[in-house]
Scaffold this motif. Structure first.
Motif, PDB file in Angstrom:
ATOM      1  N   ILE A 207      50.381  53.893  35.850  1.00  0.00           N
ATOM      2  CA  ILE A 207      51.608  54.355  35.199  1.00  0.00           C
ATOM      3  C   ILE A 207      52.768  53.502  35.717  1.00  0.00           C
ATOM      4  N   ARG A 208      53.463  52.891  34.804  1.00  0.00           N
ATOM      5  CA  ARG A 208      54.529  51.986  35.205  1.00  0.00           C
ATOM      6  C   ARG A 208      55.732  52.740  35.756  1.00  0.00           C
ATOM      7  N   ASN A 209      56.258  52.231  36.851  1.00  0.00           N
ATOM      8  CA  ASN A 209      57.566  52.676  37.339  1.00  0.00           C
ATOM      9  C   ASN A 209      58.620  51.743  36.745  1.00  0.00           C
ATOM     10  N   LYS A 210      59.808  51.743  37.311  1.00  0.00           N
ATOM     11  CA  LYS A 210      60.867  50.892  36.749  1.00  0.00           C
ATOM     12  C   LYS A 210      60.427  49.429  36.761  1.00  0.00           C
ATOM     13  N   GLU A 211      59.830  49.002  37.873  1.00  0.00           N
ATOM     14  CA  GLU A 211      59.341  47.628  37.979  1.00  0.00           C
ATOM     15  C   GLU A 211      57.829  47.601  37.763  1.00  0.00           C
ATOM     16  N   LEU A 212      57.349  46.541  37.130  1.00  0.00           N
ATOM     17  CA  LEU A 212      55.913  46.377  36.876  1.00  0.00           C
ATOM     18  C   LEU A 212      55.231  45.865  38.133  1.00  0.00           C
ATOM     19  N   ASP A 213      54.122  46.501  38.526  1.00  0.00           N
ATOM     20  CA  ASP A 213      53.335  46.089  39.689  1.00  0.00           C
ATOM     21  C   ASP A 213      52.010  45.521  39.189  1.00  0.00           C
ATOM     22  N   ILE A 214      51.895  44.188  39.173  1.00  0.00           N
ATOM     23  CA  ILE A 214      50.687  43.597  38.589  1.00  0.00           C
ATOM     24  C   ILE A 214      49.451  43.860  39.440  1.00  0.00           C
ATOM     25  N   ASN A 215      49.632  44.125  40.716  1.00  0.00           N
ATOM     26  CA  ASN A 215      48.473  44.419  41.560  1.00  0.00           C
ATOM     27  C   ASN A 215      47.866  45.777  41.232  1.00  0.00           C
ATOM     28  N   GLN A 216      48.686  46.683  40.693  1.00  0.00           N
ATOM     29  CA  GLN A 216      48.153  47.959  40.231  1.00  0.00           C
ATOM     30  C   GLN A 216      47.728  47.906  38.767  1.00  0.00           C
ATOM     31  N   LEU A 217      48.357  47.028  37.999  1.00  0.00           N
ATOM     32  CA  LEU A 217      48.025  46.903  36.586  1.00  0.00           C
ATOM     33  C   LEU A 217      46.608  46.375  36.382  1.00  0.00           C
ATOM     34  N   PHE A 218      46.174  45.467  37.269  1.00  0.00           N
ATOM     35  CA  PHE A 218      44.877  44.811  37.078  1.00  0.00           C
ATOM     36  C   PHE A 218      43.814  45.349  38.037  1.00  0.00           C
ATOM     37  N   ASN A 219      42.610  45.500  37.516  1.00  0.00           N
ATOM     38  CA  ASN A 219      41.410  45.701  38.332  1.00  0.00           C
ATOM     39  C   ASN A 219      40.721  44.358  38.490  1.00  0.00           C
ATOM     40  N   ILE A 220      40.131  44.116  39.649  1.00  0.00           N
ATOM     41  CA  ILE A 220      39.358  42.891  39.881  1.00  0.00           C
ATOM     42  C   ILE A 220      37.970  43.299  40.348  1.00  0.00           C
ATOM     43  N   GLU A 221      36.938  42.885  39.588  1.00  0.00           N
ATOM     44  CA  GLU A 221      35.570  43.285  39.930  1.00  0.00           C
ATOM     45  C   GLU A 221      34.708  42.050  40.171  1.00  0.00           C
ATOM     46  N   ASP A 222      34.077  42.021  41.341  1.00  0.00           N
ATOM     47  CA  ASP A 222      33.200  40.913  41.728  1.00  0.00           C
ATOM     48  C   ASP A 222      31.882  41.015  40.957  1.00  0.00           C
ATOM     49  N   ILE A 223      31.536  39.977  40.199  1.00  0.00           N
ATOM     50  CA  ILE A 223      30.284  39.986  39.430  1.00  0.00           C
ATOM     51  C   ILE A 223      29.381  38.816  39.841  1.00  0.00           C
ATOM     52  N   THR A 224      29.582  38.272  41.046  1.00  0.00           N
ATOM     53  CA  THR A 224      28.869  37.069  41.483  1.00  0.00           C
ATOM     54  C   THR A 224      27.362  37.237  41.408  1.00  0.00           C
ATOM     55  N   SER A 225      26.842  38.368  41.875  1.00  0.00           N
ATOM     56  CA  SER A 225      25.384  38.565  41.903  1.00  0.00           C
ATOM     57  C   SER A 225      24.801  38.548  40.489  1.00  0.00           C
ATOM     58  N   ILE A 226      25.520  39.144  39.530  1.00  0.00           N
ATOM     59  CA  ILE A 226      25.052  39.155  38.141  1.00  0.00           C
ATOM     60  C   ILE A 226      25.058  37.734  37.580  1.00  0.00           C
TER      61      ILE A 226
END
Length: 496
Positions: free
Chosen positions: A154-173
């Protein structure tokens, strides 16, 4: 064998259906696609924003020739550690650009950015292809990950890109898929080598025509099917349609005695036997008798931002930006029309939308919509966002009457509705050849997704273009509520 130039997007097309590659090369003119300007713009905006996830970066310009992009990438790679965006590579005619490449002293990490809210299988193929190219060029790829949208943010006044994005490691796949990638690339080259311009591959239609993406060649590949056919049955799930198709039950004549849903059989029966309209006067009268003046015929238009632009909203939340309202104060009174269309740069779109609606519908009359799920859900969301407006939003919802119900329940049905209860089918069925009610006659916008796309791209247009688009938005939404008035009038006419 002549090896073809293969990009990662072409490789992913092969994964969906190998014939798409041949069609793209030799039958490009047969594509039928929707206007996806806002979809592409969303992808671009998400990609640009994600570039800053790891701090400062150097960018390889994508509008340059491939040779220049590769040379620029090689130059940037020497300056490790750094972050390179759109890093470009080619190995044995297999080309890819990496959205974000972390270039560390001991190797690199691949980050593939998607504007989706979940990881699809095709993204794994995309990223695995990139690993194949980079690893075969001798780079030590330490990690491969998918970057995608966190739709709980949920956005506050300022956008937080670290919360906006999920990062998932798929190296093994990705590592497990490398033999598959190599084999597929060889198959692709053999396939395209075998099938030249005058040797069209034979490939039957299947679920891959719609998954993971709707294929632009669907009409080309089904051009020889009878009309109408099983794929024209409204409401039937695609897997059920394909099941009948593979059984050889394709035309409506093939299907008329099948054991399928009664509504599907009714559509087939009306089409084949040219039945007279079916009208359940009792059910329609029950709806009419539930109405209370003043009558408020209202329709909303909404859009979705992948990157939430408004404080308090989530990615892809439905943002109502427009409504059209036709009002009949009392029986026999003239029809009034009111409307609201937000400014593209309005930071309080939702509240301004709601306050305008409250002002325009002050009395406890019937709030008449077409498909109440959409409008009532938006009202509920507004009440949860702005507690001081909750009473009014609940009041609207308590007064909602859905004009769609008689058509959905088949209490009113004609052959021309083609099994659908969409207003785009119902209206011309009730008022054939009425130019005033013809969506096709509208200047620019003819359906809801076009309205949404138009508003999303509005702020990037010139003032003159904005004026034209806003006029078209108002015309389109006004027709939606005029259509509801005309449906109400038709209900009165057929129940006399």
């Amino acid at each position: 064998m002549n090896r073809i130039f293969l990009s990662k997007s072409s490789y992913c097309k092969y994964v969906q259906c190998e014939k798409i590659l041949w069609l793209n090369k030799y039958k490009k003119d047969s594509t039928i696609t929707e206007n996806n300007e806002s979809v592409f713009e969303t992808g671009r905006e998400v990609g640009e924003l994600a570039k800053g996830l790891f701090g400062d970066y150097v960018d390889v310009p994508v509008n340059e020739k491939i040779t220049v992009r590769i040379e620029k990438t090689e130059e940037f790679l020497k300056n490790k550690p750094n972050v390179i965006t759109e890093a470009s590579f080619i190995y044995d005619k297999n080309f890819c650009s990496v959205d974000i490449l972390k270039n560390d002293s001991d190797g690199v990490e691949i980050y593939e950015v998607k504007s989706s809210t979940k990881i699809e299988d095709i993204y794994l193929d995309d990223a695995s292809y990139q690993y194949f190219v980079l690893s075969n060029l001798g780079l030590n790829v330490k990690k491969v990950a998918i970057v995608y949208i966190n739709n709980e943010y949920i956005r506050n006044k300022e956008l937080d890109i670290n919360q906006l994005f999920n990062i998932e490691d798929i190296t093994s796949i990705v590592l497990e898929k490398q033999d598959e990638i190599r084999d597929n690339i060889n198959i692709i080259n053999n396939y395209m080598d075998e099938h030249g311009k005058n040797n069209e591959p034979i490939k039957d239609i299947g679920k891959y025509c719609f998954y993971p993406y709707s294929c632009a060649f669907w009409q080309y590949c089904t051009k020889d099917l009878p009309t109408p056919n099983v794929f024209d049955i409204s409401g039937m799930q695609k897997r059920s349609k394909f099941k009948k198709y593979y059984e050889g039950k394709i035309s409506f004549e093939d299907l008329e005695h099948e054991k399928i849903n009664q509504k599907y059989l009714e559509q087939i029966d009306f089409e084949l036997n040219n039945r007279e309209p079916k009208i359940n006067k009792k059910a329609i009268n029950a709806l009419l008798s539930s109405l209370r003046y003043p009558l408020y015929f209202i329709d909303y238009e909404s859009c979705q931002y992948a990157i939430p632009e408004l404080e308090g909203t989530k990615p892809y939340q439905q943002i109502p930006f427009q409504y059209s309202l036709h009002i009949i104060e009392e029986e026999g009174a003239p029809i009034e029309h009111k409307e609201f269309l937000a400014e593209a740069d309005d930071e309080n779109i939702i509240r301004n939308f709601a306050e305008s609606m409250i002002k325009d519908m002050p009395e406890d009359g019937s709030v008449i919509v077409y498909n109440k799920t959409f409008e009532s859900t938006r009202n509920k969301e507004i009440g949860e966002m702005y507690l001081d407006l909750k009473y009014e939003m609940d009041r609207f919802n308590n007064n909602i009457v859905d004009l769609m119900i008689p058509f959905r329940n088949r209490d009113y049905y004609t052959k021309e509705m083609k099994g659908s209860y969409s207003i785009k089918y119902v209206l011309p069925a009730l008022y054939p050849n009425d130019s005033e009610l013809d969506y096709k006659s509208l200047s620019l916008i003819h359906k809801g997704d076009e309205a949404s796309n138009a508003f999303l791209t509005l702020k990037d247009k010139s003032l003159e273009e904005q004026k034209v688009i806003r006029k078209a938005l108002l015309e389109y939404c006004k027709l939606d509520t005029l259509a509801m008035v005309k449906i109400w009038e038709k209900f009165i006419e057929v129940t006399k």
